[in-house]
Design a protein around this motif. Structure first.
Motif, PDB file in Angstrom:
ATOM      1  N   THR A 238      38.283  20.669  47.265  1.00 31.30           N
ATOM      2  CA  THR A 238      38.883  21.820  47.929  1.00 31.30           C
ATOM      3  C   THR A 238      39.346  22.810  46.869  1.00 31.30           C
ATOM      4  OG1 THR A 238      39.623  20.435  49.772  1.00 31.30           O
ATOM      5  CG2 THR A 238      40.646  22.596  49.541  1.00 31.30           C
ATOM      6  N   VAL A 239      38.831  24.034  46.968  1.00 33.54           N
ATOM      7  CA  VAL A 239      39.163  25.081  45.996  1.00 33.54           C
ATOM      8  C   VAL A 239      40.063  26.102  46.679  1.00 33.54           C
ATOM      9  CG1 VAL A 239      38.266  26.720  44.321  1.00 33.54           C
ATOM     10  CG2 VAL A 239      36.860  24.758  45.027  1.00 33.54           C
ATOM     11  N   PRO A 240      41.346  26.153  46.364  1.00 36.77           N
ATOM     12  CA  PRO A 240      42.205  27.196  46.949  1.00 36.77           C
ATOM     13  C   PRO A 240      41.746  28.583  46.487  1.00 36.77           C
ATOM     14  CG  PRO A 240      43.515  25.431  45.954  1.00 36.77           C
ATOM     15  CD  PRO A 240      42.107  25.230  45.505  1.00 36.77           C
ATOM     16  N   VAL A 241      41.628  29.483  47.429  1.00 35.04           N
ATOM     17  CA  VAL A 241      41.155  30.823  47.086  1.00 35.04           C
ATOM     18  C   VAL A 241      42.112  31.504  46.112  1.00 35.04           C
ATOM     19  CG1 VAL A 241      40.713  33.127  48.034  1.00 35.04           C
ATOM     20  CG2 VAL A 241      39.823  31.105  49.200  1.00 35.04           C
ATOM     21  N   LYS A 242      43.401  31.241  46.248  1.00 38.84           N
ATOM     22  CA  LYS A 242      44.389  31.873  45.365  1.00 38.84           C
ATOM     23  C   LYS A 242      44.208  31.480  43.905  1.00 38.84           C
ATOM     24  CE  LYS A 242      46.995  34.194  48.307  1.00 38.84           C
ATOM     25  NZ  LYS A 242      47.187  35.660  48.203  1.00 38.84           N
ATOM     26  N   SER A 243      43.553  30.331  43.659  1.00 36.52           N
ATOM     27  CA  SER A 243      43.346  29.897  42.275  1.00 36.52           C
ATOM     28  C   SER A 243      42.166  30.595  41.615  1.00 36.52           C
ATOM     29  CB  SER A 243      43.122  28.385  42.232  1.00 36.52           C
ATOM     30  OG  SER A 243      41.907  28.028  42.879  1.00 36.52           O
ATOM     31  N   LEU A 244      41.379  31.353  42.363  1.00 42.16           N
ATOM     32  CA  LEU A 244      40.182  31.983  41.824  1.00 42.16           C
ATOM     33  C   LEU A 244      40.457  33.320  41.158  1.00 42.16           C
ATOM     34  CD1 LEU A 244      37.688  31.254  44.751  1.00 42.16           C
ATOM     35  CD2 LEU A 244      38.059  29.941  42.665  1.00 42.16           C
ATOM     36  N   PHE A 245      41.679  33.803  41.238  1.00 39.25           N
ATOM     37  CA  PHE A 245      42.003  35.080  40.606  1.00 39.25           C
ATOM     38  C   PHE A 245      43.458  35.076  40.168  1.00 39.25           C
ATOM     39  CE2 PHE A 245      42.286  35.552  45.247  1.00 39.25           C
ATOM     40  CZ  PHE A 245      43.621  35.899  45.406  1.00 39.25           C
ATOM     41  N   ILE A 246      43.784  36.048  39.339  1.00 39.92           N
ATOM     42  CA  ILE A 246      45.149  36.219  38.836  1.00 39.92           C
ATOM     43  C   ILE A 246      45.671  37.560  39.340  1.00 39.92           C
ATOM     44  CG2 ILE A 246      46.596  36.420  36.774  1.00 39.92           C
ATOM     45  CD1 ILE A 246      44.560  34.721  35.291  1.00 39.92           C
ATOM     46  N   GLU A 247      46.853  37.526  39.911  1.00 34.48           N
ATOM     47  CA  GLU A 247      47.462  38.745  40.434  1.00 34.48           C
ATOM     48  C   GLU A 247      48.561  39.241  39.500  1.00 34.48           C
ATOM     49  OE1 GLU A 247      47.227  39.008  45.183  1.00 34.48           O
ATOM     50  OE2 GLU A 247      48.520  37.396  44.474  1.00 34.48           O
ATOM     51  N   GLU A 248      48.715  40.547  39.454  1.00 36.64           N
ATOM     52  CA  GLU A 248      49.787  41.182  38.690  1.00 36.64           C
ATOM     53  C   GLU A 248      50.447  42.246  39.555  1.00 36.64           C
ATOM     54  OE1 GLU A 248      48.418  42.634  34.952  1.00 36.64           O
ATOM     55  OE2 GLU A 248      47.745  40.667  34.229  1.00 36.64           O
ATOM     56  N   MET A 249      51.589  42.737  39.089  1.00 34.96           N
ATOM     57  CA  MET A 249      52.329  43.768  39.810  1.00 34.96           C
ATOM     58  C   MET A 249      52.197  45.091  39.072  1.00 34.96           C
ATOM     59  SD  MET A 249      53.519  41.950  42.300  1.00 34.96           S
ATOM     60  CE  MET A 249      54.740  43.041  43.046  1.00 34.96           C
ATOM     61  N   ASP A 250      51.979  46.172  39.833  1.00 34.25           N
ATOM     62  CA  ASP A 250      51.916  47.482  39.209  1.00 34.25           C
ATOM     63  C   ASP A 250      53.321  48.070  39.115  1.00 34.25           C
ATOM     64  OD1 ASP A 250      52.549  48.250  41.757  1.00 34.25           O
ATOM     65  OD2 ASP A 250      50.587  49.116  42.222  1.00 34.25           O
TER      66      ASP A 250
END
Length: 539
Positions: free
Chosen positions: A185-197
């Motif tokens: 099971t691959v959590p979608v949230k683990s496929l990218f990194i988010e930052e704040m503007d």
């Protein structure tokens, strides 16, 4: 007075009339061939309609996508393509199944859909792909949750690599084991990194979807992760003064290759465990004694053994060096340096050698080893080793202008051809200085014996594994080395690169000007050009 009695002839032609009559007209009125024009129009419509149908047919049957981005951000890496075309995927009787539980209104839906379709295309129909929107199709989402025993608390991608036998009716315990072994099971949230503007709005700054998807795919197909043993009692495990230790980075690299790093105390071990896929000695600070060298030799003499060693140039490892020398690699007591003006450079610039399988896609590429580096002497043409089917060969060598300095403790070092080896500027002869090498025992080019070969990789630097020193090309090299050691040739090569998104912040005044430019001034400019052209044609 005489009277003029002469009269003009009655039949004298009028001057204007004769001029008109004498000029014959060459213009002939041509009739319009309406039948021909109509026929051509009908043929053009039929040809256009047929071309559209043909193009749609070709696009459906011979589908081909082209990635026109500068860094091929929307294409799979060569490593992923090679693995999808390998026997691990193509020889399966049951296709691998991917189920993507993603909402269509999610901002990352289109990106992930295109990426997963890339996997399906390169797998040549050996991978089934299904998209399920939990909001629009809750019934199907519930079926997936029940089948795979997963709680749908977040968006995920399920990879099912169970075989046909494992999909048949089995006991509850067997089914539970199969789900744990071959379903990931691959959590979608683990496929990218988010930052704040600057406005505290989150955005996706980096994509690492391909790296994780390929890792989970390999893990699902292989099932139980392979095991590498790490000799912990010869290295400094918790060196907090130096930051994150090198073995921690090495452990993360192993996990991305579906390899588990297990601790091993060689001082209390009589024999390396039989389930060992490889043995890792990372930056040893202490030498091995005679009994430990015997344990290491017994493991190396096994079929399909694998050893990965990174050396600490500061450590005195006489017994370990003697063991390596027996198989054609001799670590030197020197430091690879260069001189620029009055400054001594220690961050070694190096070049990947051409030829070895480990260096696939990396040949002639440049890199840099930060920290201290010692050179290696590689006996590539030793007949005594060739008789025993032992082949040592260099993997990386120092770049031009660098040499192995034996008197590295003295100030202002200079190249001495009688003691030092290397390629400094002005040297009478060029002598390559290897900083990484490998040993192959057995016949790699024979299909019957390739799985029985033993392999070893030795690197004269350990600091390169520290997080602040790790470079992208060295990451690819280390991953390729590990896959070569465990016999995964189809995963050797340059892996996926993270895709970085840059968010541009525009001030309100600038945004208003851009809106006016795009929505008002540019259409008015185009309209003015159209009016000028229309007026010129009319006149």
């Amino acid at each position: 007075m005489a009277e003029d009695t002469s009269k003009p002839a009655d039949n004298a032609p009028d001057e204007d009339t004769s001029l008109v009559e004498e000029t014959p007209s060459n213009d002939k009125v041509r009739s319009i061939n309406r039948l021909g024009i109509g026929t051509m129009a009908v043929l053009q419509i039929i040809f256009t309609f047929s071309s559209v149908i043909l193009l749609n047919y070709l696009s459906c049957t011979k589908h081909q996508r082209y990635d026109l981005s500068q860094h091929k951000d929307y294409s799979l890496s060569n490593r992923s393509q090679t693995y999808l075309a390998s026997e691990e995927v193509s020889a399966r009787s049951t296709p691998v199944k991917m189920v993507a539980l993603i909402k269509q209104q999610s901002p990352y839906y289109l990106r992930l859909r295109a990426q997963l379709e890339n996997y399906k295309r390169f797998a040549n129909d050996h991978l089934d792909l299904e998209f399920v929107d939990p909001i629009r199709d809750p019934q199907r989402a519930q079926e997936v949750s029940t089948t795979y025993q997963r709680n749908l608390t977040e968006e995920m991608i399920i990879i099912d690599a169970r075989t046909e036998t494992q999909l048949e009716e089995r006991s509850e315990e067997e089914s539970r084991i199969d789900l744990a072994t071959h379903v990931r099971t691959v959590p979608v949230k683990s496929l990218f990194i988010e930052e704040m503007d600057r406005y505290n709005h989150s955005y996706i700054s980096t994509w690492r979807d391909e790296d994780l998807l390929t890792t989970y795919l390999v893990s699902a197909i292989e099932g139980k992760p392979r095991k590498f043993y790490f000799v912990v009692d010869k290295s400094q495990i918790d060196d907090k003064a130096e930051g994150t230790p090198a073995w921690k980075t090495f452990q993360q690299l192993l996990l991305m290759q579906n390899i588990q790093l297990a601790p091993l105390q060689i001082s209390t071990t009589q024999s390396i465990p039989q389930d060992a896929e490889g043995l890792a000695i990372i930056g040893p600070s202490f030498d091995l004694d005679e009994r430990e060298i015997k344990t290491l030799s017994e493991y190396w003499d096994r079929e399909s053994s694998a050893i990965f060693i990174t050396l600490d140039p500061e450590a005195k490892l006489n017994n370990l060096k003697r063991f390596l020398r027996e198989y054609g690699i001799t670590p030197q007591d020197n430091r690879v340096i260069s001189v620029s003006g009055n400054q001594t450079l220690t961050a070694t610039r190096a070049i990947f050698n051409q030829g070895p399988t480990v260096n696939k896609d990396l040949a002639f590429q440049a890199t840099q080893f930060d920290g201290s580096t010692s050179s290696l002497e590689v006996a590539s043409n030793d007949d005594r080793l060739n008789i025993r089917n032992i082949t040592p060969f260099p993997l990386i060598q120092a770049a031009e202008g660098w040499w192995g300095e034996t008197r590295y403790t003295e100030p202002n070092p200079t190249f001495d051809p009688r003691e030092d080896l290397g390629t400094p500027k002005g040297a009478p002869s060029e002598t390559p200085v290897p900083v990484a090498a490998a040993v192959l025992r057995g016949l790699e080019n024979n299909d019957r014996t390739i799985n029985l070969t033993s392999r070893m990789v030795v690197i004269g630097n350990t600091d390169y594994l520290k997080p602040n020193n790790m470079r992208e090309e060295l990451t690819h090299f280390t991953n390729s080395s590990l896959n070569w050691l465990v016999g995964r040739e189809n995963l050797i090569g340059i892996g996926p690169k993270p895709v970085t998104n840059q968010k541009v912040t525009v001030q309100s005044a600038h945004k208003s000007f851009i809106d006016q430019l795009v929505l008002v001034f540019m259409p008015l400019f185009a309209l003015m050009i159209a009016l000028v052209l229309w007026n010129s044609r009319r006149s």
